[in-house]
Design a protein around this motif. Structure first.
Motif, mmCIF file in Angstrom:
data_model
loop_
_atom_site.group_PDB
_atom_site.id
_atom_site.type_symbol
_atom_site.label_atom_id
_atom_site.label_comp_id
_atom_site.label_asym_id
_atom_site.label_seq_id
_atom_site.Cartn_x
_atom_site.Cartn_y
_atom_site.Cartn_z
ATOM 1 N N TRP A 174 11.377 -100.943 -47.139
ATOM 2 C CA TRP A 174 12.249 -100.057 -46.363
ATOM 3 C C TRP A 174 12.994 -100.875 -45.317
ATOM 4 C CZ3 TRP A 174 12.896 -94.739 -47.012
ATOM 5 C CH2 TRP A 174 12.092 -94.177 -48.016
ATOM 6 N N ASP A 175 14.315 -100.743 -45.312
ATOM 7 C CA ASP A 175 15.136 -101.363 -44.271
ATOM 8 C C ASP A 175 15.082 -100.485 -43.023
ATOM 9 O OD1 ASP A 175 15.989 -103.484 -45.885
ATOM 10 O OD2 ASP A 175 17.642 -102.304 -46.711
ATOM 11 N N ILE A 176 14.624 -101.064 -41.932
ATOM 12 C CA ILE A 176 14.529 -100.348 -40.669
ATOM 13 C C ILE A 176 15.661 -100.819 -39.759
ATOM 14 C CG2 ILE A 176 13.038 -99.708 -38.757
ATOM 15 C CD1 ILE A 176 11.872 -98.958 -41.479
ATOM 16 N N SER B 208 16.368 -96.606 -35.309
ATOM 17 C CA SER B 208 15.431 -95.511 -35.559
ATOM 18 C C SER B 208 15.544 -94.964 -36.980
ATOM 19 C CB SER B 208 15.666 -94.376 -34.557
ATOM 20 O OG SER B 208 16.998 -93.886 -34.669
ATOM 21 N N SER B 209 16.439 -95.520 -37.779
ATOM 22 C CA SER B 209 16.628 -95.015 -39.138
ATOM 23 C C SER B 209 15.952 -95.931 -40.155
ATOM 24 C CB SER B 209 18.116 -94.895 -39.460
ATOM 25 O OG SER B 209 18.715 -96.173 -39.503
ATOM 26 N N LYS B 210 15.616 -95.383 -41.307
ATOM 27 C CA LYS B 210 15.006 -96.183 -42.353
ATOM 28 C C LYS B 210 15.635 -95.821 -43.694
ATOM 29 C CE LYS B 210 10.975 -93.269 -43.555
ATOM 30 N NZ LYS B 210 11.341 -92.039 -42.855
ATOM 31 N N THR B 211 15.792 -96.833 -44.536
ATOM 32 C CA THR B 211 16.391 -96.664 -45.852
ATOM 33 C C THR B 211 15.633 -97.532 -46.837
ATOM 34 O OG1 THR B 211 18.570 -96.432 -44.792
ATOM 35 C CG2 THR B 211 18.521 -96.748 -47.185
ATOM 36 N N LEU C 188 4.897 -94.225 -46.275
ATOM 37 C CA LEU C 188 6.076 -94.890 -46.824
ATOM 38 C C LEU C 188 5.914 -95.178 -48.314
ATOM 39 C CD1 LEU C 188 7.320 -97.490 -44.176
ATOM 40 C CD2 LEU C 188 8.453 -95.398 -44.932
ATOM 41 N N CYS D 233 8.388 -103.603 -45.158
ATOM 42 C CA CYS D 233 9.502 -103.207 -44.288
ATOM 43 C C CYS D 233 10.347 -104.428 -43.964
ATOM 44 C CB CYS D 233 8.998 -102.605 -42.978
ATOM 45 S SG CYS D 233 8.179 -101.003 -43.151
ATOM 46 N N PHE E 294 13.122 -105.372 -41.129
ATOM 47 C CA PHE E 294 13.750 -104.931 -39.890
ATOM 48 C C PHE E 294 15.129 -105.587 -39.805
ATOM 49 C CE2 PHE E 294 9.180 -104.779 -39.522
ATOM 50 C CZ PHE E 294 8.969 -103.472 -39.108
#
Length: 287
Positions: free
Chosen positions: A11-13, A16-19, A49, A76, A78
């Motif tokens: 997940w790309d953080i 405050s958003s994640k994709t 997740l 993750c 970041f």
């Protein structure tokens, strides 16, 4: 076209958003949008997740037959954006550091009859993953071996590059990665790799706003990029990879495959999502 994508799913953080992302997942998502049959071989955690990942994989019609759940936390990345260019830091260790196969899974994979495999260097930072990739490369009868070097931070070495190049029929890299490979392998020109790797047929070099070039053993094909208002480059390179494979397996020319790949990457750059929904817009995108 039936494609196995091996490696990181994360997940790309961003703030405050994640994709959801990771090159293998993104390639799978774009192959699905293009009407192909992608399979992801990776691992996610037993955490929330991990469950969200499985739901996203199913939403995008990616096969989860070889997506495993392991005790480590889901990966993750970041992401920090500067002028729309992403830089990354990763949690470590994480789930995609643990991609292993049982005897039953190996047998199942051998019976799948995949057309191609897509893989990179990031998921090879652990020896158990390198062993898994070696099994895939040496025991499955892929028509094409697509090696997207995908260099990130210090999570690569000459050893992992050698592993990736051993069976590669297609090599994809950007202009920054080209500099690194030329230095590591003491090359004056990236096409000198053809001397050492007889299986290698194509070298795809992406040049950002300047388009891309494809080197075959005989020719060099250039394609210019469209002038666009770039919003986000995350996923653009992976859409390029997916589009090139999709076009190549449709027996389009190298020139046409390259042009279509640049058009899709430009389309993705104009959107916030790494995998926008465009299944019904391909005629418009590739026009």
């Amino acid at each position: 076209m039936k494609c196995l994508c091996f490696g990181e799913i994360l997940w790309d953080i961003v703030g405050s958003s994640k994709t959801i992302g990771g090159a293998p997942f993104n390639v799978c998502g774009h192959l699905s949008e293009l009407g192909d049959s992608p399979y992801i071989l990776s691992s996610v955690g037993l955490d929330d997740l991990g469950q969200e990942t499985i739901e996203e994989v199913k939403r995008l019609n990616i096969s989860d037959n070889y997506l495993k759940r392991v005790p480590e936390p889901t990966g993750c990345a970041f992401v920090t954006l500067s002028n729309s260019i992403p830089t990354y830091s990763f949690n470590y260790p994480c789930a995609w550091d643990d991609i292993t196969l049982s005897a039953e899974e190996k047998k199942s994979l051998e019976n799948e009859n995949f057309d191609c495999i897509v893989y990179g260097t990031l998921a090879l930072r652990e020896s158990r993953n390198r062993d898994t990739l070696l099994f895939l490369l040496n025991n499955l009868n892929f028509k094409e071996f697509f090696f997207d070097v995908n260099l990130r931070l210090n999570f690569y070495s000459k050893e992992t590059l050698l592993l990736g190049l051993e069976k590669a029929t297609m090599l994809k890299l950007n202009n920054e990665e080209e500099i690194v490979l030329k230095e590591i392998f003491n090359l004056n020109d990236i096409t000198e790799l053809y001397k050492s790797y007889p299986s290698l047929k194509l070298i795809l070099l992406t040049l950002g706003k300047d388009g891309a070039v494809c080197f075959t053993r005989e020719t060099k094909v250039n394609a210019k990029s469209q002038k666009i208002e770039c919003v986000n480059t995350v996923g653009a390179g992976d859409s390029f990879s997916a589009s090139f494979l999709n076009s190549y397996f449709k027996r389009l020319s190298i020139e046409e495959s390259l042009k279509r790949s640049i058009k899709l990457a430009s389309y993705v750059c104009q959107r916030n999502e790494a995998i926008p929904n465009y299944r019904d817009k391909t005629d418009e995108i590739f026009r």
